[in-house]
Write an enzyme that holds these catalytic residues in place. Sequence first.
Site, PDB file in Angstrom:
ATOM      1  N   CYS A 121       0.882  -1.169   0.000  1.00  0.00           N
ATOM      2  CA  CYS A 121       0.000   0.000   0.000  1.00  0.00           C
ATOM      3  C   CYS A 121       0.913   1.210   0.000  1.00  0.00           C
ATOM      4  CB  CYS A 121      -0.884   0.015   1.250  1.00  0.00           C
ATOM      5  SG  CYS A 121      -2.179   1.285   1.190  1.00  0.00           S
ATOM      6  N   LYS A 196     -11.931  -5.334   2.813  1.00  0.00           N
ATOM      7  CA  LYS A 196     -11.361  -4.439   3.813  1.00  0.00           C
ATOM      8  C   LYS A 196     -12.286  -3.241   3.962  1.00  0.00           C
ATOM      9  CE  LYS A 196      -7.416  -1.520   4.854  1.00  0.00           C
ATOM     10  NZ  LYS A 196      -6.021  -1.183   4.556  1.00  0.00           N
ATOM     11  N   ARG A 206      -2.867   3.814  12.627  1.00  0.00           N
ATOM     12  CA  ARG A 206      -2.472   5.041  11.915  1.00  0.00           C
ATOM     13  C   ARG A 206      -1.356   5.757  12.681  1.00  0.00           C
ATOM     14  NH1 ARG A 206      -7.701   6.296   9.003  1.00  0.00           N
ATOM     15  NH2 ARG A 206      -7.979   4.272   7.986  1.00  0.00           N
ATOM     16  N   ARG A 218     -10.718   7.349   3.813  1.00  0.00           N
ATOM     17  CA  ARG A 218     -10.484   6.274   2.852  1.00  0.00           C
ATOM     18  C   ARG A 218     -11.800   5.670   2.335  1.00  0.00           C
ATOM     19  NH1 ARG A 218      -5.309   6.556   4.055  1.00  0.00           N
ATOM     20  NH2 ARG A 218      -4.292   5.562   5.841  1.00  0.00           N
ATOM     21  N   GLU A 234     -16.212  -8.503  -3.831  1.00  0.00           N
ATOM     22  CA  GLU A 234     -14.793  -8.134  -3.739  1.00  0.00           C
ATOM     23  C   GLU A 234     -13.920  -9.394  -3.741  1.00  0.00           C
ATOM     24  OE1 GLU A 234     -12.845  -5.624  -3.783  1.00  0.00           O
ATOM     25  OE2 GLU A 234     -14.059  -3.838  -3.467  1.00  0.00           O
ATOM     26  N   LYS A 249     -11.190  -7.930   6.911  1.00  0.00           N
ATOM     27  CA  LYS A 249     -10.578  -7.015   7.869  1.00  0.00           C
ATOM     28  C   LYS A 249     -11.517  -5.851   8.125  1.00  0.00           C
ATOM     29  CE  LYS A 249      -6.780  -3.839   8.117  1.00  0.00           C
ATOM     30  NZ  LYS A 249      -5.779  -3.155   7.351  1.00  0.00           N
ATOM     31  N   SER A 275      -5.759  -3.263  14.945  1.00  0.00           N
ATOM     32  CA  SER A 275      -5.208  -2.504  16.070  1.00  0.00           C
ATOM     33  C   SER A 275      -6.259  -2.071  17.094  1.00  0.00           C
ATOM     34  CB  SER A 275      -4.440  -1.294  15.544  1.00  0.00           C
ATOM     35  OG  SER A 275      -5.270  -0.475  14.743  1.00  0.00           O
TER      36      SER A 275
HETATM   37  C1  PBG Z   1      -2.922   0.150   5.013  1.00  0.00           C
HETATM   38  C2  PBG Z   1      -3.240  -0.672   6.192  1.00  0.00           C
HETATM   39  C3  PBG Z   1      -3.992  -0.290   7.304  1.00  0.00           C
HETATM   40  C4  PBG Z   1      -4.014  -1.392   8.176  1.00  0.00           C
HETATM   41  C5  PBG Z   1      -3.279  -2.399   7.571  1.00  0.00           C
HETATM   42  N1  PBG Z   1      -2.826  -1.953   6.337  1.00  0.00           N
HETATM   43  C6  PBG Z   1      -4.593   0.998   7.668  1.00  0.00           C
HETATM   44  C7  PBG Z   1      -5.592   1.660   6.844  1.00  0.00           C
HETATM   45  O1  PBG Z   1      -6.179   1.099   5.918  1.00  0.00           O
HETATM   46  O2  PBG Z   1      -5.807   2.827   7.120  1.00  0.00           O
HETATM   47  C8  PBG Z   1      -4.720  -1.426   9.488  1.00  0.00           C
HETATM   48  C9  PBG Z   1      -4.254  -2.466  10.445  1.00  0.00           C
HETATM   49  C10 PBG Z   1      -4.672  -2.282  11.854  1.00  0.00           C
HETATM   50  O3  PBG Z   1      -5.489  -1.424  12.218  1.00  0.00           O
HETATM   51  O4  PBG Z   1      -4.156  -3.051  12.676  1.00  0.00           O
HETATM   52  N2  PBG Z   1      -1.580   0.108   4.684  1.00  0.00           N
END
Ligand code: PBG
Length: 326
Positions: A121, A196, A206, A218, A234, A249, A275
Amino acid sequence: MSSFPELRLRRLRRTEALRALVRESHVEVGDLVYPLFVVEGNKVKEEITSMPGIFHYSVDLLPKEVEEIAKLGLPGVLLFGIPEDKDEVGSAAYAPEGITQRAIRTIKKSVPELIVMTDVCLCEYTSHGHCGIIVDGYVDNDKTLELLARTAVSQAEAGADMVAPSDMMDGRVRAIRQSLDKNGFELIPIVSYAAKYASAFYEPFREAAQSTPQFGDRRSHQMDPPNWREALREVEQDIAEGADMVMVKPALAYLDVIRKVRDSFHHPLAAYNVSGEFTMVKAAAQLGWLDEKRIVLEILTAIKRAGADIIITYHAKEAARWLSPT
Ligand code: PBG
């Protein structure tokens, strides 16, 4: 003989041995993948404020950390690199000497058998914190694809075992597959973050990845939380484009989606226990309001029961200790 009093469901719950015999879902250490955050610098091991027990590591400290992870029996890590210099086009994501590429090489050198999965990403690498190229305030899908594909190839060149696109651009799995194949990486699997959602549960991440968008959010590319039929579309799309494994996710608020994906497809399925889910448990545990070990094992079991094969979780190291015999 089909109803009470002949039938007593409590008979099989009387002792732990009986309960274990009829247990339907199991969490194993081998199912758990541990996320790792890597930063520039030397001798950096800095705790992420909103994620107690989770650290930013500099590359030089990775060998010690990954040896410990492997010793616990965990099969792999999901790697997030956080560069010092960010720009509009996320150049650090596909730089041969980028933070993620150096981290991959270091990990593969110290513990070759540990699976290194990489997040593909641009949000950690762009100055604006968005997942792709911005054109007129909108994340441009098609212009972003080429950079995602370059990122995946450069991670594979550095030694990544699997690449995991999390950007949610349309067509990224095909673009990545084609570039990997063209560059001789036809054996590198793609783990697609297929369903996602645009979730408030990513907030602590973040901070960890320093990837907060500088404007907007997003929601123009991540999924709208109320939708489950769209999640199946998806997943279907990513599988058609060549995903080897798919992901849902976050996990906890989306257990129904995990179950539906499991029932509709035969691909290996990962769930990301994100997270915010981790932080809620840690905060309550620190306040003494719940029993952390029991809560974590119950949560991980629920994700397995919903149908996930693999769980990406910040609890992985602690869970591995709790799950191992003795
Ligand atoms: C994007 C990404 C995110 C997470 C994993 N890959 C953040 C987002 O989409 O803003 C979130 C993972 C988490 O919250 O543990 N690179």
